[in-house]
Design an enzyme around this catalytic site. Structure first.
Site, mmCIF file in Angstrom:
data_model
loop_
_atom_site.group_PDB
_atom_site.id
_atom_site.type_symbol
_atom_site.label_atom_id
_atom_site.label_comp_id
_atom_site.label_asym_id
_atom_site.label_seq_id
_atom_site.Cartn_x
_atom_site.Cartn_y
_atom_site.Cartn_z
ATOM 1 N N THR A 174 0.869 -1.106 0.085
ATOM 2 C CA THR A 174 0.106 -0.108 -0.116
ATOM 3 C C THR A 174 1.058 1.456 -0.126
ATOM 4 O O THR A 174 0.382 2.173 -1.206
ATOM 5 C CB THR A 174 -1.116 -0.072 0.968
ATOM 6 N N ASN A 204 5.333 -0.917 3.996
ATOM 7 C CA ASN A 204 4.178 -0.182 4.931
ATOM 8 C C ASN A 204 5.768 -0.017 6.031
ATOM 9 O O ASN A 204 5.798 1.099 6.862
ATOM 10 C CB ASN A 204 3.088 -1.052 4.888
ATOM 11 N N LYS A 213 -6.701 4.582 5.987
ATOM 12 C CA LYS A 213 -5.428 4.515 6.101
ATOM 13 C C LYS A 213 -4.505 5.750 6.343
ATOM 14 O O LYS A 213 -4.642 6.602 5.635
ATOM 15 C CB LYS A 213 -4.748 3.675 5.300
ATOM 16 N N ASP A 214 -3.592 5.701 7.152
ATOM 17 C CA ASP A 214 -3.333 7.009 7.294
ATOM 18 C C ASP A 214 -1.952 7.360 6.277
ATOM 19 O O ASP A 214 -1.822 8.009 5.493
ATOM 20 C CB ASP A 214 -1.812 6.761 8.845
ATOM 21 N N ARG A 215 -1.555 6.422 5.409
ATOM 22 C CA ARG A 215 -0.295 6.393 4.978
ATOM 23 C C ARG A 215 -1.240 6.232 3.038
ATOM 24 O O ARG A 215 -0.796 6.778 2.285
ATOM 25 C CB ARG A 215 -0.254 4.841 4.523
ATOM 26 N N ASP A 224 -9.329 -3.500 0.739
ATOM 27 C CA ASP A 224 -7.937 -4.383 1.085
ATOM 28 C C ASP A 224 -8.516 -4.516 2.075
ATOM 29 O O ASP A 224 -8.126 -5.994 2.090
ATOM 30 C CB ASP A 224 -7.675 -3.291 1.411
ATOM 31 N N ASP A 272 -3.194 1.150 -5.775
ATOM 32 C CA ASP A 272 -2.556 0.395 -5.609
ATOM 33 C C ASP A 272 -0.925 -0.494 -5.398
ATOM 34 O O ASP A 272 -0.439 -0.447 -5.346
ATOM 35 C CB ASP A 272 -1.784 1.303 -3.379
ATOM 36 N N HIS A 321 -0.740 -9.743 -0.785
ATOM 37 C CA HIS A 321 0.042 -9.062 -2.670
ATOM 38 C C HIS A 321 1.150 -8.749 -2.390
ATOM 39 O O HIS A 321 1.465 -9.030 -0.681
ATOM 40 C CB HIS A 321 -0.630 -8.065 -2.789
#
Length: 538
Positions: free
Chosen positions: A72, A93, A155-157, A297, A344, A477
């Site tokens: 991601t 990540n 998600k933060d990212r 996801d 992503d 993945h």
């Protein structure tokens, strides 16, 4: 009189230049979306969501990620920087950093504070670990920081990395049910965010529960509801519809929303509030909102790509997308926004599903593999030289190697020979091979583009096709194989011609293409290869 006409001319030119950019750019990332979902679920989509983008925009049917690992954080970073992890520095990540000698998370930042109703750790985030500029950064600079950039995700990212270094705000979902941010962006949350959080409208979704959106017969593209390849998010029953979300909420709290399609709906609600309250797309200075739908996801990991749950999620996302497009038409104007949608990374088939259908593949047990490496080191060198193994990277304990005056080249050769003998291993490469790679070795080029010598390991392992180290249910993945790299790319809206391409393209072409469309500087790490097919409409 001449001065008067000259002034009119200048205003005319300024207006033309202003029209050379859309009022709003909308970047949508659907986490873990496989291109084939657009084909497999096509008959069940409405004409107003995904099909609207495909029929009235431009579809790249053969878009791929061009590096490993396909996770991601590097996925979002690569989309928006036009670079690969070897350049932008987001190599996973989370990862063991060779230079620091410790684990790190992609957006960790201990120098900031949480803004909003989240735990202390949830908000200690910023883009400081991202080494390249993003297309959103370049837009901010091109407009003298007058154009706004907002990034949002569960998600933060997924919020932070696309929004870049110069964003006005990035917001992400806390397990308290609130959208939060960090002091990197400001001293306090905007009032509209606090008001949205206080309404706690996620409970409307929780109380609805999750049942099939359409009649059961619609889901003939999926496996039967009760099958052994899906996880039980409710441990008291099988992985079957309906799901009592209020019951799950009682034990898991607002985190429950993530593993339901309503996480996408709630994010879309928040996106609309952001556009309204930040006045995005309201003038001739281009703004940019990045939206990353994460629930796809979470659901993919739990239920896998052949589940009714994943199909239902995409049918619901199709409706959410249709409503969002209608909102943009009304508030920004049909011809005033430029939108792209991609993913992503994609995702593998469930390994046990493959095995049960007579595909010869095995699960990788990482713990056993690492224990074997350590025992091999003890037997061969009399000491454990394995410092860490993660994200396909093996790190040696260089301090011990130096203290014992061991031959580092010999160590690498011996370990490579041992690793090659393991059943799941396809190939193994050392740093020298990676840094001197050529396009003649297809998979080595993927590894090289995902490798940072200051952070990555001493050896990188390439697993065999379809081998994964995941649990028995759901999917994962990370590989350079097509099932993990093949994602959709749809362009729609401002100056986008209708059409489609089946030529192979690379994910790193998106950001420089946007730069060309907006007539702004490329992100500083990109290789600058563009998608000429969508530039012809300008």
């Amino acid at each position: 009189m001449r001065k008067y006409f000259f002034l009119i001319f200048i205003i005319f030119i300024a207006n033309i230049q202003a029209q050379q950019r859309p009022k709003l750019v909308v970047g949508i990332v659907v986490d873990q979306m496989k291109m084939e979902y657009l084909y497999r679920f096509s008959d069940d989509f409405s004409p107003n969501g995904f099909k609207r983008l495909m029929n009235n925009g431009y579809t790249f049917n053969n878009m791929h990620f061009n590096y490993m690992p396909t996770y991601t954080a590097p996925g979002h970073a690569s989309i928006y920087t036009g670079a690969t992890p070897s350049t932008h520095g987001i190599i996973a990540n989370d990862w063991f950093n060779r230079s620091l000698g410790k684990d790190m998370y992609c957006t960790d930042d201990v120098d900031v504070k949480t803004l909003g109703d989240g735990s202390l750790k949830e908000g200690l985030m910023s883009p400081k670990n991202l080494l390249s500029t993003t297309i959103t950064d370049e837009l901010r600079m091109a407009t003298n920081f007058k154009g706004k950039v907002i990034g949002i995700s569960l998600k933060d990212r997924g919020a932070i990395l696309p929004a870049g270094h110069f964003a006005n705000w990035a917001f992400w979902y806390s397990n308290t049910g609130a959208f939060i941010s960090s002091s990197f962006y400001g001293v306090a949350l905007p009032d509209w965010v606090t008001e949205f959080n206080n309404e706690k409208k996620y409970m409307n979704y929780i109380n609805k529960g999750w049942d099939l959106l359409k009649p059961l017969a619609t889901y003939n593209e999926s496996l039967i509801d009760d099958n052994p390849y899906e996880s039980k998010i409710d441990k008291t029953k099988g992985p079957v519809f309906p799901y009592d979300l209020a019951k799950l909420y009682a034990s898991k709290g607002a985190e429950t929303l993530r593993v339901t399609p309503y996480g996408n709906d709630y994010l879309a609600d928040f996106a609309i509030k952001a556009i309204q309250n930040e006045n995005l797309g309201k003038d001739d200075i281009t703004d940019f909102i990045t939206i990353s739908f994460s629930s796809t996801d979470y659901i993919g990991h739990e239920f896998g790509p052949r589940s009714m749950e994943i199909q239902d999620t995409y049918l619901r996302l199709d409706e959410t997308l249709a409503k969002f497009l209608n909102y943009l038409d009304t508030t920004v104007g049909k011809d005033n926004y430029l939108l792209f949608l991609t993913a992503d990374h994609a995702g593998a088939e469930n390994l046990n599903y493959l095995k049960d259908n007579k595909y010869n593949v095995k699960t990788i047990v990482i713990k056993e593999f690492v224990e074997g490496l350590k025992q091999f080191s003890l037997d061969t060198f009399g000491v454990n030289l394995v410092l860490d193994y993660s994200n396909f990277n093996l790190y040696f304990d260089r301090k011990v190697i130096k203290e014992r005056n061991l031959d580092f080249d010999k160590i690498k050769i011996f370990f490579k020979d041992y690793i090659k003998l393991q059943d799941h291993v396809r190939r193994v490469y050392d740093e020298e091979e990676i840094l001197t790679s050529s396009e003649s070795d297809y998979y080595l080029s993927f590894i090289a583009k995902g490798y940072d010598p200051k952070q990555s390991g001493d050896l990188v392992v390439l697993d065999k096709l379809a081998y994964t180290s995941y649990k028995a249910t759901g999917t994962t993945h990370g590989s350079p194989n097509s099932y993990d790299t093949h994602v959709p790319l749809l362009f729609y809206g401002w100056h986008i011609p209708k059409g489609e391409s089946f030529a192979k393209k690379q994910i790193t072409q998106i950001a420089p293409t946007l730069s060309q469309m907006l007539r702004i500087t490329f992100p500083n790490g990109t290789e600058s290869q563009v998608l000429e097919e969508v530039l012809g409409g300008k």
